[in-house]
Design a protein around this motif. Structure first.
Motif, short mmCIF file in Angstrom:
data_model
loop_
_atom_site.label_atom_id
_atom_site.label_comp_id
_atom_site.label_asym_id
_atom_site.label_seq_id
_atom_site.Cartn_x
_atom_site.Cartn_y
_atom_site.Cartn_z
N SER A 35 4.13 -1.12 -1.52
CA SER A 35 2.74 -1.45 -1.81
C SER A 35 1.87 -1.52 -0.56
CB SER A 35 2.65 -2.78 -2.57
OG SER A 35 3.26 -3.83 -1.84
N SER A 36 2.48 -1.37 0.60
CA SER A 36 1.75 -1.46 1.87
C SER A 36 2.53 -0.69 2.94
CB SER A 36 1.59 -2.92 2.28
OG SER A 36 0.94 -3.06 3.52
N VAL A 37 1.82 -0.02 3.84
CA VAL A 37 2.48 0.68 4.94
C VAL A 37 1.73 0.44 6.24
CG1 VAL A 37 3.41 2.53 3.49
CG2 VAL A 37 1.18 2.84 4.58
N MET A 38 2.48 0.50 7.33
CA MET A 38 1.87 0.52 8.65
C MET A 38 2.10 1.88 9.27
SD MET A 38 2.93 -1.29 12.18
CE MET A 38 1.88 -1.11 13.63
N ILE A 39 1.01 2.52 9.66
CA ILE A 39 1.12 3.72 10.45
C ILE A 39 0.89 3.32 11.91
CG2 ILE A 39 -1.28 4.29 9.80
CD1 ILE A 39 1.48 6.73 11.06
N ASP A 40 1.90 3.49 12.73
CA ASP A 40 1.83 3.04 14.12
C ASP A 40 1.58 4.23 15.03
OD1 ASP A 40 1.99 1.94 16.59
OD2 ASP A 40 4.03 1.16 16.39
N VAL B 62 4.55 -10.87 -3.87
CA VAL B 62 5.32 -10.24 -2.79
C VAL B 62 4.73 -8.87 -2.49
CG1 VAL B 62 7.58 -9.40 -2.06
CG2 VAL B 62 7.42 -11.45 -3.48
N VAL B 63 4.56 -8.60 -1.20
CA VAL B 63 4.19 -7.28 -0.72
C VAL B 63 5.44 -6.64 -0.12
CG1 VAL B 63 2.83 -6.01 1.00
CG2 VAL B 63 1.80 -7.96 -0.21
N LEU B 64 5.69 -5.38 -0.44
CA LEU B 64 6.75 -4.62 0.21
C LEU B 64 6.09 -3.65 1.18
CD1 LEU B 64 9.68 -3.82 0.64
CD2 LEU B 64 9.51 -2.32 -1.37
N HIS B 65 6.38 -3.84 2.47
CA HIS B 65 5.60 -3.21 3.53
C HIS B 65 6.51 -2.42 4.48
CE1 HIS B 65 2.46 -2.97 6.67
NE2 HIS B 65 3.35 -3.41 7.54
N LEU B 66 6.06 -1.23 4.86
CA LEU B 66 6.73 -0.46 5.91
C LEU B 66 6.23 -0.93 7.26
CD1 LEU B 66 8.48 1.97 6.90
CD2 LEU B 66 6.36 3.33 6.77
N ASP B 67 7.14 -1.35 8.12
CA ASP B 67 6.79 -1.82 9.45
C ASP B 67 6.97 -0.69 10.46
OD1 ASP B 67 6.06 -3.65 11.44
OD2 ASP B 67 8.13 -4.32 11.76
N HIS B 68 5.94 -0.43 11.25
CA HIS B 68 5.99 0.59 12.31
C HIS B 68 6.39 1.97 11.79
CE1 HIS B 68 5.13 -1.93 15.77
NE2 HIS B 68 5.92 -2.86 15.25
N GLY B 69 5.63 2.45 10.83
CA GLY B 69 5.83 3.83 10.38
C GLY B 69 5.46 4.79 11.49
N ALA B 70 6.37 5.66 11.85
CA ALA B 70 6.18 6.51 13.03
C ALA B 70 5.22 7.66 12.79
CB ALA B 70 7.53 7.05 13.51
N ASN B 71 5.10 8.09 11.53
CA ASN B 71 4.27 9.26 11.26
C ASN B 71 3.89 9.30 9.78
OD1 ASN B 71 6.61 10.39 9.89
ND2 ASN B 71 7.38 10.94 11.93
#
Length: 309
Positions: free
Chosen positions: A99-104, A77-86
């Motif tokens: 364990s994973s982030v999205m910088i949008d 399982v990956v725990l991911h931030l979706d649409h990180g604003a900053n």
């Protein structure tokens, strides 16, 4: 099994022509439904937390729910931030154990997007955390990001962006969009596979991500409307197009709207069929089962990720 990053999942997905489902979560029942489906199908998965989910449930609650889910099932399982604003939001969840982030930075000018993404990459990689970024813009509303129209990803810019930022995966715009109303009812849905192929050929082996990729199953739309809902005209990306994308360079497909529709349809039906009920377990239970069945269907027929552990 501890949380993992998407690296091994995506390496295998790219080689074998499937995609990993990235499912947005907001509460216990959604997480349980997703985990049950992936356990039955023996599929890897990504649990995504948006800014809205973080605000609704609280970061500590979401993190502990995922800890319970990981302890309960023997799954990667990956725990991911979706649409990180900053950068600040990405740093907060990295420090909380994601364990994973999205910088949008897709709403930013090209150079500003590069600068913000690179800053997140430097912090995340020092902690062993995966970074997804976005280039191009999807139409529709997703959390803090709104665009009236799509701006398709330029292949040349994609190559430069990845080289200069060092991001691990890239969300691109090829015709998907956020929300339940992705296409007009009389329009023929299509994705720009030529653009996808061009980007993939310029970055061989590099994992591509599709946002706004719910298919908006009409059975859920019909059931919602039959029991008092008002979601007329909702239309998503056909599953055949998503399966084609998953057979190419797309290694991660985001699914959120379909979860909401499945859950809401089940709750509406349960309350209508049992008007004297006031026990939340008796309508959230069917909702959890609806999420499980929908996710299992996606794994088998859209993602192609069954038995890929």
């Amino acid at each position: 099994m501890p949380l993992t990053t998407p690296k091994n999942m995506f390496d295998r997905a790219y080689k074998e022509g499937f995609a990993v489902g990235a499912f947005n979560v907001n509460n216990m029942e959604i997480i349980q439904g997703i985990m049950a489906a992936c356990d039955e199908e023996r599929s890897p998965l990504i649990l995504q937390v948006s800014a809205g989910a973080k605000k609704y449930a609280g970061l500590v609650y979401i993190r502990k729910l995922v800890e319970a889910a990981v302890a309960d099932k023997d799954l990667p399982v990956v725990l991911h931030l979706d649409h990180g604003a900053n950068y600040e939001i990405c740093k907060e969840v990295i420090d909380a154990g994601f364990s994973s982030v999205m910088i949008d930075g897709s709403h930013l000018p090209f150079e500003e997007n590069i600068a913000e993404t690179k800053k997140v990459v430097e912090y995340a990689h020092d902690k062993g955390v995966w970074v997804e970024a976005e280039l191009g813009r999807l139409a529709g509303m997703e959390e803090h990001v709104y665009s009236e129209k799509s701006i398709y990803t330029d292949p040349d810019e994609a190559v430069e962006f990845v080289e200069r930022t060092g991001c691990d995966s890239l969300a691109i715009a090829i015709g998907t969009s956020h929300g339940a109303y992705k296409f007009k009812m009389d329009a023929e849905p299509e994705l720009d596979f030529e653009r996808l192929d061009t980007i993939a050929s310029r970055m061989p082996g590099y994992p591509i991500v599709l946002h706004g990729a719910s298919s908006v199953p009409q059975e859920f739309v019909t059931e919602c409307n039959a029991y008092g809902g008002q979601v007329e005209g909702a239309k998503g990306v056909p599953e055949a197009l998503l399966r084609k994308a998953a057979s190419k360079a797309v290694c991660k497909i985001n699914i959120d709207t379909d979860i909401r529709l499945a859950m809401t349809a089940a709750i509406r039906k349960s309350l209508a069929d049992n008007p004297t009920n006031f026990d939340p377990r008796k309508y959230l239970g069917p909702a959890r089962e609806a999420v499980k069945n929908m996710v299992a269907h996606k794994i088998r027929h859209v993602l192609g990720s069954s038995n890929k552990i």
